[in-house]
Design a protein around this motif. Structure first.
Motif, PDB file in Angstrom:
ATOM      1  N   PRO A 217       0.626  -1.176   0.188  1.00  0.00           N
ATOM      2  CA  PRO A 217       0.326   0.131  -0.161  1.00  0.00           C
ATOM      3  C   PRO A 217       0.543   1.118   0.405  1.00  0.00           C
ATOM      4  O   PRO A 217       2.001   1.330   0.380  1.00  0.00           O
TER       5      PRO A 217
ATOM      6  N   TYR B  25      -4.000   2.491   3.988  1.00  0.00           N
ATOM      7  CA  TYR B  25      -4.813   1.185   4.103  1.00  0.00           C
ATOM      8  C   TYR B  25      -3.770  -0.006   3.780  1.00  0.00           C
ATOM      9  O   TYR B  25      -3.095  -0.310   3.905  1.00  0.00           O
TER      10      TYR B  25
ATOM     11  N   PRO C 275      -3.881  -3.519   1.296  1.00  0.00           N
ATOM     12  CA  PRO C 275      -4.247  -4.023   0.188  1.00  0.00           C
ATOM     13  C   PRO C 275      -5.594  -5.050   0.260  1.00  0.00           C
ATOM     14  O   PRO C 275      -6.120  -4.913  -1.333  1.00  0.00           O
ATOM     15  N   TYR C 276      -6.041  -5.433   1.622  1.00  0.00           N
ATOM     16  CA  TYR C 276      -7.168  -6.313   0.658  1.00  0.00           C
ATOM     17  C   TYR C 276      -7.304  -6.739   2.470  1.00  0.00           C
ATOM     18  O   TYR C 276      -7.329  -6.450   3.224  1.00  0.00           O
TER      19      TYR C 276
ATOM     20  N   SER D  99      -7.757  -3.314  -2.953  1.00  0.00           N
ATOM     21  CA  SER D  99      -8.131  -2.198  -3.325  1.00  0.00           C
ATOM     22  C   SER D  99      -7.132  -1.634  -4.354  1.00  0.00           C
ATOM     23  O   SER D  99      -6.912  -2.633  -4.861  1.00  0.00           O
TER      24      SER D  99
ATOM     25  N   GLN E 169      -5.830  -1.057  -7.714  1.00  0.00           N
ATOM     26  CA  GLN E 169      -4.592  -1.332  -8.437  1.00  0.00           C
ATOM     27  C   GLN E 169      -4.579  -0.033  -9.776  1.00  0.00           C
ATOM     28  O   GLN E 169      -5.277  -0.377 -10.132  1.00  0.00           O
TER      29      GLN E 169
ATOM     30  N   GLN F  39      -2.751  -9.353  -6.027  1.00  0.00           N
ATOM     31  CA  GLN F  39      -3.101  -8.940  -4.136  1.00  0.00           C
ATOM     32  C   GLN F  39      -3.788 -10.382  -4.236  1.00  0.00           C
ATOM     33  O   GLN F  39      -4.057 -11.192  -3.016  1.00  0.00           O
TER      34      GLN F  39
ATOM     35  N   GLU G 176      -7.135   3.087 -12.686  1.00  0.00           N
ATOM     36  CA  GLU G 176      -6.996   2.425 -11.328  1.00  0.00           C
ATOM     37  C   GLU G 176      -8.463   1.540 -11.182  1.00  0.00           C
ATOM     38  O   GLU G 176      -9.099   2.261 -11.541  1.00  0.00           O
TER      39      GLU G 176
ATOM     40  N   GLU H 226     -10.305  -1.474  -8.957  1.00  0.00           N
ATOM     41  CA  GLU H 226     -10.581  -2.114  -7.476  1.00  0.00           C
ATOM     42  C   GLU H 226     -11.299  -3.341  -7.684  1.00  0.00           C
ATOM     43  O   GLU H 226     -12.489  -3.420  -9.154  1.00  0.00           O
TER      44      GLU H 226
END
Length: 152
Positions: free
Chosen positions: A20, A24, A26-27, A37, A39, A75, A144, A146
């Motif tokens: 991250p 936060y 990453p998952y 989250s 990417q 992830q 980006e 998610e």
């Protein structure tokens, strides 16, 4: 065929899951659902930057979205302690496209991720989706994404 084998057939090796960039995680797993989250678009050469409708074409944006999908799978693999075959279904993607106010082809850009996931995972890669414009994205990246995944 395992997911790793299918990815290898496609010439894709998952990178290490990116750490991250802020405060936060990453998952987060909740039951069978894994919330990953956003990417950002990057590859082995660094960030993939640009603004669709200004200095980047749809095809380049779709390639950036594909890289986001690869990072999402990285992830998922990390969340599954290295066993990506625990992935059952891609449930939903939300794609953000760094684009001008006049650009209206966000879905065509995010197709780069969707098409890749279906190619790599078959029916397990079919998902619901949103594709929206963003006036800017972190570090000037083009895309980006998610995702929500179902794992066992």
């Amino acid at each position: 065929m395992s997911i790793e084998a299918k990815l290898a057939d496609l010439g894709v090796t998952l990178p290490d899951a990116p750490a991250p960039a802020a405060n936060y995680v990453p998952y987060v797993q909740s039951g069978e659902l894994l919330f990953v989250s956003g990417q950002i678009s990057n590859d082995e050469n660094g960030l993939i930057t640009g603004k669709l409708g200004h200095d980047m074409e749809i095809e380049a944006g779709a390639k950036a979205a594909r890289r986001c999908a690869i990072n999402l799978l990285a992830q998922v693999k990390a969340a599954c302690a290295g066993d990506i075959d625990r992935l059952v279904q891609v449930v939903k993607l939300t794609g953000f496209v760094n684009s001008t106010a006049e650009f209206t082809d966000q879905p065509k850009v995010i197709n780069g991720a969707s098409d890749f996931l279906v190619e790599a995972l078959g029916d397990a890669g079919r998902h619901s989706r949103s594709a929206v414009s963003a006036a800017s994205l972190p570090l000037g990246v083009a895309v980006e994404i998610e995702g929500i995944f179902r794992i066992r």
